[in-house]
Design an enzyme around this catalytic site. Structure first.
Site, PDB file in Angstrom:
ATOM      1  N   LYS A   1       0.657  -1.232  -0.313  1.00 16.36           N
ATOM      2  CA  LYS A   1       0.501  -0.302   0.042  1.00 16.36           C
ATOM      3  C   LYS A   1       0.636   1.115  -0.005  1.00 16.36           C
ATOM      4  O   LYS A   1       0.416   1.926  -0.340  1.00 16.36           O
ATOM      5  CB  LYS A   1      -0.668  -0.083   1.241  1.00 16.36           C
ATOM      6  CG  LYS A   1      -2.463  -0.712   1.707  1.00 16.36           C
ATOM      7  CD  LYS A   1      -3.042  -0.919   2.858  1.00 16.36           C
ATOM      8  CE  LYS A   1      -4.018  -1.803   2.322  1.00 16.36           C
ATOM      9  NZ  LYS A   1      -5.423  -1.165   3.303  1.00 16.36           N
TER      10      LYS A   1
ATOM     11  N   ASP B   1     -10.077   3.183   2.939  1.00 16.04           N
ATOM     12  CA  ASP B   1     -10.257   2.756   4.227  1.00 16.04           C
ATOM     13  C   ASP B   1     -10.872   3.647   5.257  1.00 16.04           C
ATOM     14  O   ASP B   1     -11.369   2.561   5.950  1.00 16.04           O
ATOM     15  CB  ASP B   1      -8.858   2.546   5.077  1.00 16.04           C
ATOM     16  CG  ASP B   1      -8.231   0.680   3.639  1.00 16.04           C
ATOM     17  OD1 ASP B   1      -8.616  -0.168   3.175  1.00 16.04           O
ATOM     18  OD2 ASP B   1      -6.783   0.620   4.045  1.00 16.04           O
TER      19      ASP B   1
HETATM   20  P1  NAP Z   1       0.042  -2.849   9.995  1.00 18.21           P
HETATM   21  O1  NAP Z   1       0.129  -1.458   8.673  1.00 18.21           O
HETATM   22  O2  NAP Z   1       1.197  -4.838   9.861  1.00 18.21           O
HETATM   23  O3  NAP Z   1       0.095  -2.418  11.141  1.00 18.21           O
HETATM   24  C1  NAP Z   1      -0.468  -3.225  11.940  1.00 18.21           C
HETATM   25  C2  NAP Z   1      -0.715  -2.193  13.086  1.00 18.21           C
HETATM   26  O4  NAP Z   1      -1.020  -3.419  14.699  1.00 18.21           O
HETATM   27  C3  NAP Z   1       0.903  -1.649  14.071  1.00 18.21           C
HETATM   28  O5  NAP Z   1      -0.143  -0.622  14.635  1.00 18.21           O
HETATM   29  C4  NAP Z   1       1.304  -2.552  14.981  1.00 18.21           C
HETATM   30  O6  NAP Z   1       2.305  -2.095  15.673  1.00 18.21           O
HETATM   31  C5  NAP Z   1      -0.198  -3.330  15.867  1.00 18.21           C
HETATM   32  N1  NAP Z   1       0.279  -5.092  16.420  1.00 18.21           N
HETATM   33  C6  NAP Z   1       0.813  -5.797  15.791  1.00 18.21           C
HETATM   34  N2  NAP Z   1       0.957  -7.090  16.446  1.00 18.21           N
HETATM   35  C7  NAP Z   1       0.222  -6.044  17.665  1.00 18.21           C
HETATM   36  C8  NAP Z   1       0.873  -7.005  19.278  1.00 18.21           C
HETATM   37  N3  NAP Z   1       1.478  -8.032  19.509  1.00 18.21           N
HETATM   38  N4  NAP Z   1       0.446  -5.937  20.229  1.00 18.21           N
HETATM   39  C9  NAP Z   1       0.104  -4.545  19.765  1.00 18.21           C
HETATM   40  N5  NAP Z   1       0.218  -4.055  18.236  1.00 18.21           N
HETATM   41  C10 NAP Z   1       0.401  -4.860  17.358  1.00 18.21           C
HETATM   42  O7  NAP Z   1      -1.851  -3.447   9.660  1.00 18.21           O
HETATM   43  P2  NAP Z   1      -2.576  -2.847   9.057  1.00 18.21           P
HETATM   44  O8  NAP Z   1      -3.254  -2.490   7.372  1.00 18.21           O
HETATM   45  O9  NAP Z   1      -2.631  -1.281   9.533  1.00 18.21           O
HETATM   46  O10 NAP Z   1      -3.662  -3.545   9.568  1.00 18.21           O
HETATM   47  C11 NAP Z   1      -4.570  -3.658  10.791  1.00 18.21           C
HETATM   48  C12 NAP Z   1      -5.660  -4.867  10.976  1.00 18.21           C
HETATM   49  O11 NAP Z   1      -6.677  -4.260  10.159  1.00 18.21           O
HETATM   50  C13 NAP Z   1      -5.435  -6.850   9.807  1.00 18.21           C
HETATM   51  O12 NAP Z   1      -5.956  -7.206  10.914  1.00 18.21           O
HETATM   52  C14 NAP Z   1      -6.291  -5.475   9.037  1.00 18.21           C
HETATM   53  O13 NAP Z   1      -6.744  -7.206   8.489  1.00 18.21           O
HETATM   54  C15 NAP Z   1      -7.942  -4.865   9.901  1.00 18.21           C
HETATM   55  N6  NAP Z   1      -7.904  -4.134   8.292  1.00 18.21           N
HETATM   56  C16 NAP Z   1      -9.572  -4.278   8.485  1.00 18.21           C
HETATM   57  C17 NAP Z   1      -9.881  -3.073   7.456  1.00 18.21           C
HETATM   58  C18 NAP Z   1     -11.508  -3.471   7.192  1.00 18.21           C
HETATM   59  O14 NAP Z   1     -11.972  -2.704   5.870  1.00 18.21           O
HETATM   60  N7  NAP Z   1     -12.141  -4.126   8.035  1.00 18.21           N
HETATM   61  C19 NAP Z   1      -8.743  -2.698   6.003  1.00 18.21           C
HETATM   62  C20 NAP Z   1      -7.660  -2.380   6.648  1.00 18.21           C
HETATM   63  C21 NAP Z   1      -7.536  -2.869   7.778  1.00 18.21           C
HETATM   64  P3  NAP Z   1       3.449  -2.000  15.396  1.00 18.21           P
HETATM   65  O15 NAP Z   1       3.872  -0.281  14.563  1.00 18.21           O
HETATM   66  O16 NAP Z   1       4.577  -1.557  17.209  1.00 18.21           O
HETATM   67  O17 NAP Z   1       3.761  -2.602  14.519  1.00 18.21           O
END
Ligand code: NAP
Length: 272
Positions: free
Chosen positions: A66, A100
């Site tokens: 992205k 998003d």
């Molecule tokens: P990303 O860019 O990889 O960000 C992941 C986030 O989760 C970061 O803030 C990370 O913190 C945090 N994190 C991961 N493991 C953790 C842990 N064990 N403890 C605390 N924080 C943790 O991913 P993203 O694109 O933002 O997506 C995040 C989630 O949203 C995913 O599950 C995705 O499937 C979902 N999502 C849903 C939609 C929807 O339409 N419903 C759309 C987009 C995404 P750090 O910065 O410390 O690594």
């Protein structure tokens, strides 16, 4: 001629976007198909140029592409500010968008009405948190960000108009007490680690709106905790997925997306 749409990411096999968009094409009788393409990060530029050459009409872009995708297409201002895109429209000059945040905002407006003036605590500072916080900040919410890597949430807050950041530790208790809306925008609780949650029932109050953007499983541990705390408004991640997809669909086809059909397709696929 049949129009081709798709999603690029790595991995991408688990994506529900093909099921969702193909159901919408069928419902509207459009001669189009939506496919998933696994594209490694280092081949992203080739993939986008190739998609244009092949006459692909539109792409969604997912993890981990992205952010880098911004380098390969002209991009609307909002996606530039967010620093990530999730949609490319190839109908003229390939252009990138980020739907998003729009998806999350639509879900919240449907749930609570006016967002202006609401205290919103967002867990996370990754791609989804960036998009959501940008839209909520622009809508007049007071946003607080809490992320495992504190530097990322502090940086994100400093780029917004009316936001601050706190740690994921002791400060959370008071912050949640003063919040109207809690959003989990981290991947915590996502399959296969379904027993994980950053917030438990004892920290919640019944008038808090609890929104988990994780959609697999549909009812995450966080949402189960919210139920236990007697929270009245609980929102899962399916609607956001559908609304961000619907916004992409509208950009590409100019047709009104059949949102209910898309939601049913996603829910059925998740339950299977
Ligand atoms: P990303 O860019 O990889 O960000 C992941 C986030 O989760 C970061 O803030 C990370 O913190 C945090 N994190 C991961 N493991 C953790 C842990 N064990 N403890 C605390 N924080 C943790 O991913 P993203 O694109 O933002 O997506 C995040 C989630 O949203 C995913 O599950 C995705 O499937 C979902 N999502 C849903 C939609 C929807 O339409 N419903 C759309 C987009 C995404 P750090 O910065 O410390 O690594």
């Amino acid at each position: 001629m049949k129009k081709i749409y798709g999603i690029i990411g790595d991995p991408v096999g688990h994506s529900l976007s093909p099921v969702m968009h193909n159901a919408a094409f069928k419902k509207l009788g459009l001669d189009a198909v939506y496919l998933a393409f696994r594209v490694p990060l280092e081949e992203l530029g080739d993939a986008i140029r190739g998609a244009k050459s092949l006459g692909i009409s539109g792409l969604n872009v997912t993890i981990p592409l992205k952010e880098k995708a911004l380098s390969f297409v002209a991009t609307e201002e909002v996606a530039k500010k967010i620093g990530a895109l999730n949609t490319i429209d190839f109908s003229s000059t390939p252009t990138g968008y980020n739907t998003d945040g729009i998806g999350a905002l639509m879900v919240l407006e449907e749930t609570v009405g006016e967002i202006r003036g609401k205290n919103v605590l967002i867990l996370g500072a990754g791609g989804a948190a960036r998009a959501i916080s940008f839209y909520l900040d622009a809508s007049g919410a007071m946003v607080t960000l809490a992320n495992r890597t504190e530097g990322r949430s502090a940086q994100l807050a400093s780029n917004l108009r009316n936001a601050n950041s706190i740690s994921l530790g002791a400060e959370l208790k008071n912050q949640i007490r003063d919040s109207d809306i809690l959003i989990n925008a981290t991947s915590v609780g996502m399959h296969p680690k379904e027993d994980a949650t950053l917030i438990t029932a004892d920290l919640m109050h019944p008038d808090l709106v609890v929104f988990d953007i994780v959609y697999n499983p549909i009812e995450t541990k966080l949402l189960k905790e919210a139920k236990r705390a007697g929270v009245k408004k609980i929102v899962d991640g399916v609607k956001m997925l559908v609304y961000q997809g619907a916004a992409s669909f509208k950009l590409w086809t100019k047709e009104d997306p059949p949102v209910e059909v898309m939601e049913n397709a996603v829910t059925a696929a998740l339950i299977r």
